[in-house]
Every structure is written in C-alpha cells, then in structure tokens.
Design an enzyme around this catalytic site. Structure first.
Site, PDB file in Angstrom:
ATOM      1  N   ARG A  17      16.419  16.342 -52.529  1.00  0.00           N
ATOM      2  CA  ARG A  17      15.342  15.381 -53.363  1.00  0.00           C
ATOM      3  C   ARG A  17      13.723  15.928 -53.036  1.00  0.00           C
ATOM      4  O   ARG A  17      12.730  15.662 -53.720  1.00  0.00           O
ATOM      5  CB  ARG A  17      15.241  13.596 -53.487  1.00  0.00           C
ATOM      6  CG  ARG A  17      17.092  13.179 -53.894  1.00  0.00           C
ATOM      7  CD  ARG A  17      16.741  11.948 -53.948  1.00  0.00           C
ATOM      8  NE  ARG A  17      17.241  11.500 -52.375  1.00  0.00           N
ATOM      9  CZ  ARG A  17      17.750  11.565 -52.065  1.00  0.00           C
ATOM     10  NH1 ARG A  17      18.863  11.666 -52.226  1.00  0.00           N
ATOM     11  NH2 ARG A  17      18.272  10.894 -50.686  1.00  0.00           N
TER      12      ARG A  17
ATOM     13  N   ASP B 120      19.135  27.682 -50.091  1.00  0.00           N
ATOM     14  CA  ASP B 120      20.213  26.429 -50.364  1.00  0.00           C
ATOM     15  C   ASP B 120      22.145  26.582 -50.993  1.00  0.00           C
ATOM     16  O   ASP B 120      21.091  27.342 -51.952  1.00  0.00           O
ATOM     17  CB  ASP B 120      19.161  25.078 -51.084  1.00  0.00           C
ATOM     18  CG  ASP B 120      20.385  23.874 -50.442  1.00  0.00           C
ATOM     19  OD1 ASP B 120      21.720  23.979 -50.757  1.00  0.00           O
ATOM     20  OD2 ASP B 120      19.994  22.575 -50.851  1.00  0.00           O
TER      21      ASP B 120
ATOM     22  N   ALA C 102      11.492  16.659 -41.437  1.00  0.00           N
ATOM     23  CA  ALA C 102      12.751  16.595 -42.086  1.00  0.00           C
ATOM     24  C   ALA C 102      12.870  15.972 -40.768  1.00  0.00           C
ATOM     25  O   ALA C 102      13.093  14.145 -41.006  1.00  0.00           O
ATOM     26  CB  ALA C 102      13.212  17.359 -42.162  1.00  0.00           C
TER      27      ALA C 102
ATOM     28  N   ASP D  38       5.858  16.426 -37.873  1.00  0.00           N
ATOM     29  CA  ASP D  38       6.041  15.416 -37.743  1.00  0.00           C
ATOM     30  C   ASP D  38       6.948  14.418 -36.905  1.00  0.00           C
ATOM     31  O   ASP D  38       6.622  13.296 -36.693  1.00  0.00           O
ATOM     32  CB  ASP D  38       6.278  14.519 -39.863  1.00  0.00           C
ATOM     33  CG  ASP D  38       6.274  12.992 -40.200  1.00  0.00           C
ATOM     34  OD1 ASP D  38       5.274  12.702 -39.844  1.00  0.00           O
ATOM     35  OD2 ASP D  38       6.655  12.849 -40.401  1.00  0.00           O
TER      36      ASP D  38
ATOM     37  N   GLU E  59      11.636  10.588 -29.888  1.00  0.00           N
ATOM     38  CA  GLU E  59      10.924   9.880 -30.517  1.00  0.00           C
ATOM     39  C   GLU E  59      11.078   8.689 -29.370  1.00  0.00           C
ATOM     40  O   GLU E  59      11.955   8.165 -29.680  1.00  0.00           O
ATOM     41  CB  GLU E  59      10.898   9.975 -31.831  1.00  0.00           C
ATOM     42  CG  GLU E  59      10.208  11.442 -32.548  1.00  0.00           C
ATOM     43  CD  GLU E  59      10.353  10.755 -33.894  1.00  0.00           C
ATOM     44  OE1 GLU E  59      10.582  10.113 -34.704  1.00  0.00           O
ATOM     45  OE2 GLU E  59      10.191  11.993 -34.250  1.00  0.00           O
TER      46      GLU E  59
ATOM     47  N   HIS F 224       5.262  10.993 -36.665  1.00  0.00           N
ATOM     48  CA  HIS F 224       6.454  10.415 -37.972  1.00  0.00           C
ATOM     49  C   HIS F 224       6.146   9.598 -38.849  1.00  0.00           C
ATOM     50  O   HIS F 224       6.571   8.158 -39.677  1.00  0.00           O
ATOM     51  CB  HIS F 224       7.732  10.249 -37.645  1.00  0.00           C
ATOM     52  CG  HIS F 224       9.087  10.002 -38.007  1.00  0.00           C
ATOM     53  ND1 HIS F 224      10.476   9.843 -37.403  1.00  0.00           N
ATOM     54  CD2 HIS F 224       9.153  10.416 -38.735  1.00  0.00           C
ATOM     55  CE1 HIS F 224      10.713  10.565 -37.640  1.00  0.00           C
ATOM     56  NE2 HIS F 224      10.571  10.361 -39.597  1.00  0.00           N
TER      57      HIS F 224
ATOM     58  N   ALA G 296       7.663   8.589 -43.964  1.00  0.00           N
ATOM     59  CA  ALA G 296       7.645   7.688 -44.951  1.00  0.00           C
ATOM     60  C   ALA G 296       6.555   6.692 -44.646  1.00  0.00           C
ATOM     61  O   ALA G 296       6.685   6.004 -45.325  1.00  0.00           O
ATOM     62  CB  ALA G 296       8.620   7.419 -45.018  1.00  0.00           C
TER      63      ALA G 296
END
Length: 529
Positions: free
Chosen positions: A151, A171, A231, A256, A261, A280, A283
C-alpha cells in the site's frame, strides 16, 4: 455493558465513536506500568492500544474477560498475538489509516535529504548565510528504487512519478500486469542496487529482511546513492550505513526508524551532516491519528457487539450455519497455505485450490481465505495480511486465485489440494482433517505422505539410495537438535524420494547448507507451522 480500556492516547474523534456506542463504556488510563495494567485488565472485555502499551503474554493471561485487542495502527510488535490467539482473544489492527501519511512522509524525507533542508535551516538559525555549502540535487529524471510495492510503496511511486522520477521496484509478489498498470519496472535486487539513484524501503521487518541493506549491498550501489527508511528499524544495518555515509559511497540517508527505539543519543548517525533523522514520525499526522482512532473504535465495538469483524489478524470468518462443517478445516487450510508459501520461490503468478468431497457442496470461501492468508503472509513475511484483506492483497498484486470443486470421494471424505506457480518453480500440496480432528499433510509434489502440519519441519528432495537418512540425521544431531519423527516417500525403487523431518527446534542456515551439500540431496527447505 461491555467495558473497554484505552491505555494509550486515542484521537478525540475515536473517543467520540466510543461515547456514542450503545452498551459500551470505557476508561482512559494512560502511562500505566506493566504491573498496573495486569492489575486492572481483568475487568475489561476490550483493550485499545497504540504502540506504547506492551500487551505481553502476562498481560493477556490476566485478561480474564477480554474478547478483543485493538491496535490503532499497523504494527503489532507490542502485542503477543500468539498468546492472544491461544486465549481466544481477537487481535485487530488498522492497516489503511496511515498509508497516505507515511507515503507523504517518505517524500518529505526524500526532498529534505536531496535539498539539504534540515542542514541549511540549522545553519541559518546559527546566524550563517551559506548558499554554496548546501547545493542539492533535483529529483526530476532520477531513478527511484522501491523495495516493497504494498500500500505505502504504491503511493510513494505515484507521488514520485509526479516529480518526473523513473520508478523501478523489487517485489516478488506483484504481477507484470499490476506493474504495467502502475507504470513501474519490476527487477531483482542486485539490478535495483546498480540502477537506482535513490532507494526507499517499504517492507515489513522479518528474519529475511533484517539487515537487508548492509555493507555488501552498499558496495553494489551507485556512488552517491540516497537511502530512505520509513519502514522498520533493523532493515538497514546502521553500522554499515554509517561507514558508507562517511566514505561517500552513500551520498545521503533519511531515517525515520532505528534498530533500537528510542535510539541511544550517542548513535553516530546523529553526528553526520549527510544523514537526516527524525523520531519515527511516519504516521504522525493529525489525519492519520484521526483515521486510526475512528477505525479501531468502530472495529472493537463491532467485535464486542457480535457484528462482522474487520482487520482481524488471528481468526477466519465463517458463515453462520456452516461452522460445524467448515470449522474443522480452517486450521489445516491455513497451514497448507503457509506450507506452500514457505516452499515457493520467486513471484507468485497463480494459486489453484481444489476441494474434493463433502466440502464441495458448501460455500468454501472461508477456506480459500484461510489458504491465501496463510500462503501470502508466509511468503511475503507480512503480518498485516489477514482473513479480511488476503484476497484483496492477492488481487491487488495480480495473483490469480482459482477454485475448483468436485464432490467425488476418494480415499478421504474431504481433500484440499493447493497448487502454486511462479517464474521459478511450482509446488503442490494436499491435506485434510481426519474424523478425530487431527490435521494431516497427505501429498507434496506427487509424493504420498502422511505427516502432521505442525512445528519445525525439514523437507528434503533426495535420491532413493541407502545411507542418506543416516547422513542427514548425523548433521542435525551435530547441532544438538532432536528429531521428533521422520516420514519418507518414494514413487518407485531407485527413483526420487521425499522426506519430512519433525525437529524440536529449527536448524540454522549453516546446517541447512551442509545438508544441501550432500550429493544425494536435491533441495532442502525449513518450514515452521
């Protein structure tokens, strides 16, 4: 009245959905310790989390009334799905809510890196006007290599095309037809490394993708290549990236996510002027937070109210009235799919499923969904593929799923056969569930066999001659791995043979390579079911 615990911050729009639901009440308890969560979780039927709350096996075991765990987001690294499944708790996520935010963030990271925006901003803030130092690079005409065309990767491709970039991608699970529709070129990884000016990663973290970009891979790339990872941390080897950035082999990086983390603030990547780093934020947009908040609130409410379940990662959907007939075959269907998914190599082209026996009289869609879910999630190492989106993912990637049914009964009341093909190889497996409820693999690529589809299975194709079993057993024993059972099948005397070994633990890649070095072994696969 069903009670839901919201243990991480949720958007006010998501909370409004909970406020308006009949028969639902909820508590907000953020920032709890593990001990505090264990102490209170027993009174709730539902739990909604983001990434902060760690839903471990201990927490799940204490959740005496819990029926559903909802993750507002995609990743389920913080939820023990296996423990929840064993306890009969539905686990669901929201895979679509942050797609656009992450794709846009990837483009923002690309532009920031190419035009040195963070560095020039910092310089100006420190009172310097230094235009010559921050000469950047255009995106127009450059080649963008995308690893993973799910996506997010697809949305990144569309946006990069608007900048006039040429798109190549790796892919193995996207068809030529889908690639042509997206106007991209699918190539293998070594070719992508050689051609790309920029490489961006959009694939899940798994055993196969951990350290995917490391020293050897950087050496294959163009001098000055730019690397983006929005990712998962761990896909890029940070130590190798650091050295490549220092040497100039990699001209710039935009990260990111990190191996650890939050990362140690002494991470040497933070000291490099050609590495853009953020905490990060893929989103982290108000729209994404609203979307995932609303999505997970609706999904958890539906699950608790007995409505159709969406985005569940650990249960199949079975139509009312046929549960007793199809139910016993759901598990073996998914395991057969997972078995094929771990055996197949290269890009999938089609999945053919044949149902023989009593099953053919019913709507077998739930079994097909279970097969495709097991197959794709194993082959693609993608935990977001579930019983709701499996067929959609197959269609999106141009993988044809073909069903056939016949009610003629052979040696078993019901038999499920799965055949898959790729450009490299074809695989066929058959299996069933016995009247006792026991699951069985009955055939692999023409070899009759009766084996339980569970645990760690070593599957070998071999010549039919004395001494092979002893040689393989010795190699396995040298790794101190115990053999539970072994099944052997052959078509005829002196012909090819197939053996399945059930092991107490998975063997290492080195041990598998040693087995493959035996001249009598033609192929070896380690499968986990």
């Amino acid at each position: 009245m069903a009670k839901i615990l919201v243990s991480d911050p949720l958007s006010k729009e998501g909370l409004a959905v909970l406020d308006g639901a009949e028969g639902i009440e909820y508590d907000l308890k953020h920032g709890m310790s593990k001990e505090e969560l264990i102490a209170c979780i027993g009174e709730y039927e539902g739990l909604i989390v983001r990434s902060e709350t760690k839903v471990t096996a201990d927490v799940i075991n204490a959740a005496a009334k819990c029926k559903v765990i909802g993750r507002a987001g995609v990743g389920l690294d913080n939820v023990d799905v296996e423990a929840a499944t064993k306890k009969g708790i539905i686990v669901m996520n929201t895979p679509d809510g942050n797609t656009i935010s992450t794709a846009e963030h990837t483009m923002a990271m690309l532009l920031s890196m190419a035009r040195k925006i963070p560095q020039s901003y910092s310089s100006l803030q420190n009172g310097k006007w230094d235009r010559k130092k921050f000469v950047g690079r255009e995106l127009f005409g450059k080649t963008l290599g995308i690893i993973g065309m799910g996506r997010i990767g697809t949305q990144v491709a569309k946006r990069a095309q608007a900048f006039g970039m040429n798109i190549i991608a790796f892919d193995p699970f996207i068809s030529d037809e889908a690639a042509q529709r997206l106007e991209i070129r699918i190539i293998d990884l070594p070719e992508l490394y050689r051609e790309a000016d920029v490489i961006t990663i959009h694939t899940p973290l798994s055993a196969k993708t951990k350290g995917l970009l490391a020293k050897k891979e950087f050496e294959q790339m163009n001098d000055g290549v730019m690397i983006i990872n929005c990712a998962r941390g761990g896909i890029v080897d940070e130590a190798a990236l650091c050295e490549a950035l220092k040497s100039g082999k990699v001209g710039g990086a935009a990260l990111d996510v990190f191996e650890k983390e939050p990362p140690d603030m002494t991470n040497p990547l933070f000291e490099l002027g050609n590495c853009v780093t953020v905490p990060h934020l893929g989103a982290s947009t108000s729209e994404a937070q609203i979307n995932v908040g609303i999505d997970i609130a609706c999904q958890v409410i539906d699950a608790l109210q007995g409505k159709p379940i969406k985005n569940a990662v650990n249960i199949p959907q079975v139509e009312t009235g046929v549960v007793a007939i199809l139910g016993p075959y759901i598990g073996v269907a998914e395991k057969l799919g997972s078995l094929v998914g771990q055996l197949i190599e290269g890009g999938l082209e089609n999945i053919r499923i044949e149902y023989i026996g009593e099953l053919a009289k019913y709507n077998i869609t739930p079994l097909t969904v279970a097969i495709v879910k097991g197959l794709l999630s194993s082959a693609m190492h993608d935990s977001t593929i579930n019983y709701v989106n499996a067929l959609f993912v197959a269609k999106e990637r141009g993988i044809k799923v073909v069903e056939s049914k016949t009610d003629s009964i052979e040696d078993f009341v019901n038999l499920i056969t799965i055949s898959v093909s790729s450009a490299a190889i074809s695989q066929t497996v058959s299996g069933t569930t016995l009247k006792t409820g026991d699951q069985r693999i009955l055939k692999i690529n023409g070899f009759d066999i009766e084996a339980m589809p569970s645990g760690h299975l070593l599957i070998l194709n071999q010549t039919d001659q004395p001494g092979i079993i002893g040689k393989v057993g010795t190699i396995i024993g040298q790794e101190n791995v115990n053999i539970g059972w072994m099944q052997l099948s052959r078509i005829g005397v002196g012909s090819g043979a197939l053996s399945i070994w059930n092991l107490d633990d998975a063997i290492s890649e080195d041990t598998l390579s040693r087995i493959l070095e035996l001249p009598e072994i033609t192929s070896a696969s380690m499968v986990n079911l």
